[in-house]
Scaffold this active site. Structure first.
Site, PDB file in Angstrom:
ATOM      1  N   GLU A  50       0.822  -1.211   0.000  1.00 56.38           N
ATOM      2  CA  GLU A  50       0.000   0.000   0.000  1.00 56.38           C
ATOM      3  C   GLU A  50       0.856   1.260   0.000  1.00 56.38           C
ATOM      4  OE1 GLU A  50      -2.983   0.271  -0.670  1.00 56.38           O
ATOM      5  OE2 GLU A  50      -3.645  -1.799  -0.480  1.00 56.38           O
ATOM      6  N   GLN A  55       0.631   6.892  -5.265  1.00 59.93           N
ATOM      7  CA  GLN A  55       1.042   7.728  -6.400  1.00 59.93           C
ATOM      8  C   GLN A  55       2.017   7.011  -7.324  1.00 59.93           C
ATOM      9  OE1 GLN A  55      -0.279  11.300  -6.421  1.00 59.93           O
ATOM     10  NE2 GLN A  55      -1.541   9.821  -5.333  1.00 59.93           N
ATOM     11  N   TYR A 133      -6.353   6.772   3.973  1.00 58.33           N
ATOM     12  CA  TYR A 133      -6.455   5.773   2.912  1.00 58.33           C
ATOM     13  C   TYR A 133      -5.783   4.461   3.316  1.00 58.33           C
ATOM     14  CZ  TYR A 133      -5.164   2.761  -0.785  1.00 58.33           C
ATOM     15  OH  TYR A 133      -4.974   1.612  -1.493  1.00 58.33           O
ATOM     16  N   ASP A 151      -9.205   6.449  -2.052  1.00 60.01           N
ATOM     17  CA  ASP A 151      -8.105   6.922  -2.887  1.00 60.01           C
ATOM     18  C   ASP A 151      -8.688   7.546  -4.159  1.00 60.01           C
ATOM     19  OD1 ASP A 151      -9.101   4.728  -4.145  1.00 60.01           O
ATOM     20  OD2 ASP A 151      -7.155   4.035  -4.859  1.00 60.01           O
TER      21      ASP A 151
END
Length: 392
Positions: A50, A55, A133, A151
């Site tokens: 994760e 990004q 998140y 997200d």
DNA sequence: GATCCGTGGAG
DNA sequence: TCTCCAAGGAT
């Protein structure tokens, strides 16, 4: 609590919510991607994946993920890793504070939880580098807790489901999407529900090339039914990166070793090694900017016409015989800065290069470079040096 | 809350 | 080439 009606969102009746869960999860069961971090739901490996995926694209992450678990198989291994090794493991992935924060979190877990992962959302989100998140993702996937993982994918899908016009790039709007997801999430399979939205959002509902006809939940989607898919999600464009000029100094001593400096102060690329860099405010640099790079007026700075070579010799306390060179300018774009780097090479006989205690300097042979963490700008500079030497 | 923090791929 | 992006978090 968020009142959805205030935001113009009409939540579905219970039967429709249940039907939606069933449709989404059935699609997921038949189409889910086979990813290395889906072999089990152990919190440590889920956590690693994760963080890396923040990004960052799946294809990029996979080799880093495998190597990271080999190098640091347990929370304790990660907590005890030397900085150099940690940064090597992350080299090229970007957003390097993620790695530092993970190690800080690993140390927290060693101290507070005997090296085990905590099991509640409230404890998990207290860990360094874990926000709403990631806490939601780990809680749902590893501990079967009904916490949404909000997200970009989830916000994109949900904005289309309900035609929600609130900018998904605006952090304060996250709570709206969170509130919708808390109602929609499947209480029996929360982890799969979250991952189904991620798989759906990254392919069939991708930002760039959506495939509306293949969408298993199109009949639930207001935007699809109303023909407004292209209007959602709402997202404001980002600012352009700020241009910055540097001169990089590639200095060799009598043994042919190169002078490297560790970046100890900056947040940007902290801990990485590089050829000494000095920001270039000279008039000459400004002219180049105006001609070649169309430097915008707002970024103009006053001249500071001490030649960079003189500045270098002063700052690093050494005398250099400078070399004529025809290296190409190196460019590198970060999310917020665009670097234009000119390369200046030279030779010195001085062994002690600095008495400035703030700088951590080292003479390193090129054969040893692979053991030092180098970020992309440094790699590009070194690549340019080698390329130029091939033609000599 | 706006800004900072990397990189490589896609169009 | 240029623009936008991709499973965010810290400050």
């Amino acid at each position: 609590m968020v009142d959805l009606e205030e935001y113009g969102i009409n939540m579905w009746p219970e039967e429709k919510i249940i039907a939606f869960r069933k449709t989404l999860l059935q699609w997921y069961d038949e189409n889910k991607r086979d990813l290395p971090w889906r072999k089990n739901t152990l919190p440590y490996s889920v956590w690693v994946s994760e963080i890396m995926l923040q990004q960052t694209r799946v294809d990029t992450v996979i080799p880093y993920y495998r190597r990271f678990l080999e190098w640091f198989p347990t929370i304790t291994d990660l907590a005890e890793a030397p900085e150099q090794t940690l940064l090597k493991a992350w080299e090229g992935l970007g957003y390097y504070s993620r790695a530092r924060n993970m190690q800080a979190a690993a140390k927290q877990m060693v101290e507070l939880y005997n090296g085990e992962f905590p099991t509640t959302y409230e404890e998990i989100i207290q860990l360094k580098g874990i926000g709403p998140y990631t806490a939601g993702a780990i809680s749902s996937i590893s501990f079967n807790l009904p916490t949404p993982a909000v997200d970009g994918n989830l916000m994109r899908v949900i904005s289309r489901l309900f035609e929600i016009p609130y900018d998904i790039g605006q952090p304060s709007n996250r709570k709206i999407y969170q509130a919708v997801a808390e109602i929609l999430i499947d209480p029996d399979r929360p982890g799969d529900f979250n991952q189904a939205l991620m798989d759906l959002g990254s392919d069939i509902e991708s930002a760039f090339t959506p495939k509306p006809e293949l969408n298993p939940i199109k009949e639930f989607s207001s935007a699809y039914l109303n023909g407004t898919m292209d209007q959602y999600p709402v997202k404001k464009p980002k600012k352009k990166p700020r241009p910055i000029k540097y001169k990089a100094f590639v200095i060799q001593n009598k043994q042919g070793e190169y002078l490297l400096e560790k970046n100890n102060q900056a947040d940007l690329l902290s801990g990485f090694w590089h050829f000494p860099l000095i920001e270039d405010f000279t008039k000459e640099a400004k002219q180049i900017d105006l001609l070649e790079n169309e430097m915008q007026e707002e970024y103009q700075v006053p001249n500071q016409d001490i030649p960079l070579e003189i500045q270098f010799e002063t700052l690093y306390h050494c005398k250099v015989s400078w070399q004529e060179s025809t290296y190409k300018q190196v460019q590198h774009i970060f999310s917020h800065q665009k670097w234009f780097i000119t390369i200046q090479s030279g030779l010195t006989n001085d062994d002690i290069v600095s008495d400035d205690h703030k700088r951590e300097l080292k003479w390193v042979s090129s054969e040893e470079f692979s053991t030092y963490p180098f970020a992309k700008p440094q790699q590009k500079i070194w690549h340019e040096i080698q390329k130029a030497h091939k033609f000599l």
